[in-house]
Scaffold this active site. Structure first.
Site, PDB file in Angstrom:
ATOM      1  N   ASN A 116     -19.209   4.721 -29.103  1.00 37.98           N
ATOM      2  CA  ASN A 116     -19.892   3.627 -28.398  1.00 37.98           C
ATOM      3  C   ASN A 116     -19.259   2.266 -28.724  1.00 37.98           C
ATOM      4  OD1 ASN A 116     -20.720   3.121 -30.995  1.00 37.98           O
ATOM      5  ND2 ASN A 116     -22.910   3.410 -30.622  1.00 37.98           N
ATOM      6  N   HIS A 156     -18.704   1.039 -31.764  1.00 36.14           N
ATOM      7  CA  HIS A 156     -19.136   0.388 -33.009  1.00 36.14           C
ATOM      8  C   HIS A 156     -17.995   0.324 -34.022  1.00 36.14           C
ATOM      9  CE1 HIS A 156     -20.815   4.325 -35.052  1.00 36.14           C
ATOM     10  NE2 HIS A 156     -19.518   4.227 -35.202  1.00 36.14           N
TER      11      HIS A 156
HETATM   12  P1  PGA Z   1     -15.072   9.297 -36.463  1.00 36.89           P
HETATM   13  O1  PGA Z   1     -16.088   8.094 -36.595  1.00 36.89           O
HETATM   14  O2  PGA Z   1     -13.816   8.897 -37.176  1.00 36.89           O
HETATM   15  O3  PGA Z   1     -15.764  10.455 -37.113  1.00 36.89           O
HETATM   16  O4  PGA Z   1     -14.830   9.516 -34.997  1.00 36.89           O
HETATM   17  C1  PGA Z   1     -15.632   6.812 -36.386  1.00 36.89           C
HETATM   18  C2  PGA Z   1     -16.772   5.832 -36.438  1.00 36.89           C
HETATM   19  O5  PGA Z   1     -17.907   6.195 -36.084  1.00 36.89           O
HETATM   20  O6  PGA Z   1     -16.521   4.678 -36.811  1.00 36.89           O
END
Ligand code: PGA
Length: 236
Positions: free
Chosen positions: A132, A134
């Site tokens: 999303n 973030h």
């Molecule tokens: P992820 O998470 O590396 O597991 O995709 C990234 C994040 O949520 O900042």
């Protein structure tokens, strides 16, 4: 913003480790901001293999669930110990992670921010990016001028992270996170993106429009950002 394209996750991990290693070589007593999540695991493994000297390095983790016990295998405290801190020669007193066990989260956040400043600020902040958009746990629609604070996870993040827990109900609903302003104060930013679930947010990042609904787009306003992305995250 510099974009470094990698063919796949292995190459991304290697490039990211080289980037962090170069920072440590340039400034052995640097202050690093570090992320958790699945994306940086390969980078940490490469850094360990390289045998980098972390003896003068100070690290600040981006975030931690709240509340959570340090010995919970899903805590970011546990993650960092497993993936990096138990495998390199960082001094324990130079490792900072928001305390998910605190009974006074507001004070914890204030002290965390103070500690970053007391160490001279972040030389380099490494970031993952959520589906999303973030960064840390700075979720869509939050203020972009925040420092370390307590935040509520969005349903999207709870669902994305449920894979690590027994059930969705077990995912903590809050977190302690560096704010967007904390991240933007870092002198250099490295963002890692892997996989096609990130393609739409990586596309948004490359524009110059800052959209509070995609917090990572604020990085357009920083003068030293490098994105290391694999082909899938670049939408190829
Ligand atoms: P992820 O998470 O590396 O597991 O995709 C990234 C994040 O949520 O900042």
């Amino acid at each position: 913003m510099r974009i470094i394209r990698c063919a796949n996750y292995e190459e991304l991990s290697q490039k990211a480790a080289e980037f962090v290693a170069a920072q440590i070589t340039l400034k052995p007593d640097c202050v690093l901001g570090l992320p958790t999540g699945s994306t940086p695991i390969g980078m940490y493994a490469r850094l360990v293999e390289m045998g980098m000297d972390f003896s003068e390095v100070t690290t600040f983790n981006l975030d931690e669930y709240y509340p959570i016990k340090k010995d919970n295998p899903q805590s970011y405290h546990y993650f960092m110990t497993e993936n990096l801190y138990s495998k390199v020669n960082l001094k324990p007193e130079n490792i900072y992670i928001p305390n998910g066990e605190t009974t006074d989260p507001a004070a914890e956040c204030k002290n965390y921010e103070k500690s970053i400043l007391a160490c001279g600020g972040l030389d380099m902040q490494v970031l993952g990016i959520g589906q999303n958009g973030h960064i840390g746990f700075n979720e869509p629609g939050e203020m972009l001028n925040s420092y370390t604070h307590v935040t509520k996870l969005t349903q999207n993040t709870i669902e994305a992270n449920a894979r690590f827990f027994n059930s969705m109900d077990d995912v903590p609903k809050q977190a302690l996170t560096m704010g967007v302003a904390t991240i933007m104060r870092a002198r250099r930013i490295l963002l890692l993106a892997s996989g096609k679930s990130k393609a739409h947010v990586v596309r948004a990042l490359q524009g110059s429009v800052i959209d509070p609904e995609i917090p990572a787009t604020i990085l357009a306003a920083h003068n030293d950002v490098t994105v290391i992305a694999d082909a899938e995250a670049l939408g190829e």
